[in-house]
Design a protein around this motif. Structure first.
Motif, mmCIF file in Angstrom:
data_model
loop_
_atom_site.group_PDB
_atom_site.id
_atom_site.type_symbol
_atom_site.label_atom_id
_atom_site.label_comp_id
_atom_site.label_asym_id
_atom_site.label_seq_id
_atom_site.Cartn_x
_atom_site.Cartn_y
_atom_site.Cartn_z
ATOM 1 N N ARG A 298 0.836 -1.203 0.000
ATOM 2 C CA ARG A 298 0.000 0.000 0.000
ATOM 3 C C ARG A 298 0.877 1.262 0.000
ATOM 4 N N GLU A 299 1.898 1.255 0.840
ATOM 5 C CA GLU A 299 2.786 2.417 0.941
ATOM 6 C C GLU A 299 3.550 2.651 -0.363
ATOM 7 N N LEU A 300 4.096 1.591 -0.933
ATOM 8 C CA LEU A 300 4.908 1.729 -2.135
ATOM 9 C C LEU A 300 4.060 2.064 -3.353
ATOM 10 N N THR A 301 2.821 1.592 -3.378
ATOM 11 C CA THR A 301 1.922 1.979 -4.465
ATOM 12 C C THR A 301 1.700 3.487 -4.462
ATOM 13 N N ALA A 302 1.516 4.057 -3.268
ATOM 14 C CA ALA A 302 1.371 5.518 -3.172
ATOM 15 C C ALA A 302 2.634 6.218 -3.651
ATOM 16 N N ASN A 303 3.806 5.643 -3.355
ATOM 17 C CA ASN A 303 5.070 6.248 -3.774
ATOM 18 C C ASN A 303 5.228 6.252 -5.294
ATOM 19 N N VAL A 304 5.009 5.096 -5.917
ATOM 20 C CA VAL A 304 5.218 5.024 -7.367
ATOM 21 C C VAL A 304 4.133 5.794 -8.114
ATOM 22 N N HIS A 305 2.954 5.895 -7.520
ATOM 23 C CA HIS A 305 1.909 6.740 -8.112
ATOM 24 C C HIS A 305 2.336 8.198 -8.047
#
Length: 333
Positions: A298-305
């Motif tokens: 969840r955290e990394l998805t927000a980052n790459v988005h």
């Protein structure tokens, strides 16, 4: 804007100078200076007045200090939600996902686990959506990132809509096929125009194939497709060479876009999007290692988005980054 910039900003405020902040947090002074300069450039605001005695906050800087404290506190609280720590959280976690999602998340996920939860081992099971779904149904996966909210996902633990990814038509920057020359002029194209071009397509059981053909049926057209090569990078290699086209999310080709090897053409009227769902197996919902990996995804998805590597609408807002425009509005308030 990132948490490192906020940390350096607040350390400089607390210590009264960049030199003192560098000593306090054990970071090289030029690194702090560079990050602060980048922060001011991004905000288009001057946060500090500088003189021989050190630095002093401007009026905008004083307002930003308040919001920076709030943002960093929220980030730290979000990270604290991860269950356990690197000393007490361990085990193997099996994650099922597509090649495109693996392309955008796997390196960052492995890196974060190495740094923060070194005793957790991750095993990626990568394949077409229908294969991954079957593996999840057979209890072979702890976590799945899937495209279809079917009964098995609805009954899984903590299923959430992660991101609504945009789909693009990808073309080489130097197409070799004369049929593609006119596409070099396009920034966007209506969906119905896809019928004029042959594109690589996954197998007929894959979620992407079903989505495109459903949309084509609604539009009253028939798409021209040819079988992809199984491996995403092999198919993308043909696209890079200018002898093929593919409809795909940015997660599959963001690294090639950055190298200026391929270009994304927006599909419009209507835009083509699909939701990505994150789920964990019901019998793993109390497993600390599985919960850690679930939260990191969840955290990394927000980052790459936020980095524009995985473009679309971020549906899961838990770790969403405040946009520059939001920060500017806060500072101006």
């Amino acid at each position: 804007m990132n948490s490192k910039q906020l940390q350096y900003f607040l350390a400089t405020v607390e210590n009264g100078s960049i030199t003192a902040a560098a000593r306090a947090i054990d970071v090289a002074q030029p690194a702090i200076s560079l990050q602060l300069a980048n922060l001011e450039h991004e905000l288009k605001l001057k946060l500090f007045e500088r003189d021989f005695r050190g630095v002093h906050l401007t009026d905008a800087g004083k307002k930003f200090e308040y919001h920076a404290n709030i943002i960093l506190t929220q980030i730290n609280q979000a990270k604290a939600d991860l269950v356990g720590n690197e000393h007490e959280c361990s085990g193997k976690v099996v994650v099922g996902l597509s090649q495109s999602i693996c392309n955008v998340l796997s390196v960052d996920l492995l890196t974060e686990l190495e740094h923060r939860f070194a005793n957790i081992e991750i095993d990626f099971r990568i394949g077409p959506s229908n294969v991954i779904n079957n593996c999840f149904a057979e209890n072979e996966l702890d976590i799945i990132l899937g495209y279809e909210l079917d009964e098995q996902l609805e009954n899984a633990a903590d299923t959430l809509a992660l991101i609504r990814e945009n789909l693009y038509l990808y073309i080489s920057q130097k197409p070799q096929n004369p049929a593609y020359y006119e596409l070099t002029l396009y920034g966007s194209m209506p969906f119905v125009d896809l019928q004029h071009y042959e594109t690589f397509a996954p197998n007929k059981e894959d979620a992407l194939y079903k989505l495109l053909n459903k949309q084509a049926k609604q539009a009253g057209i028939k798409l021209k497709t040819k079988s992809a090569f199984g491996q995403l990078m092999t198919t993308l290699h043909y696209v890079m060479q200018g002898v093929g086209l593919i409809v795909a999310p940015s997660s599959s080709a963001f690294h090639l876009e950055k190298q200026n090897l391929v270009r994304a053409i927006d599909i419009v009227d209507p835009p083509i999007q699909r939701d990505v769902y994150l789920s964990m197996a019901e019998d793993k919902k109390h497993n600390a290692a599985v919960k850690v990996v679930y939260e990191l995804i969840r955290e990394l998805t927000a980052n790459v988005h936020d980095n524009k590597d995985w473009r679309g609408e971020l549906l899961d807002q838990k770790y969403a980054h405040p946009s520059r425009n939001n920060i500017e509005a806060l500072v101006a308030s």
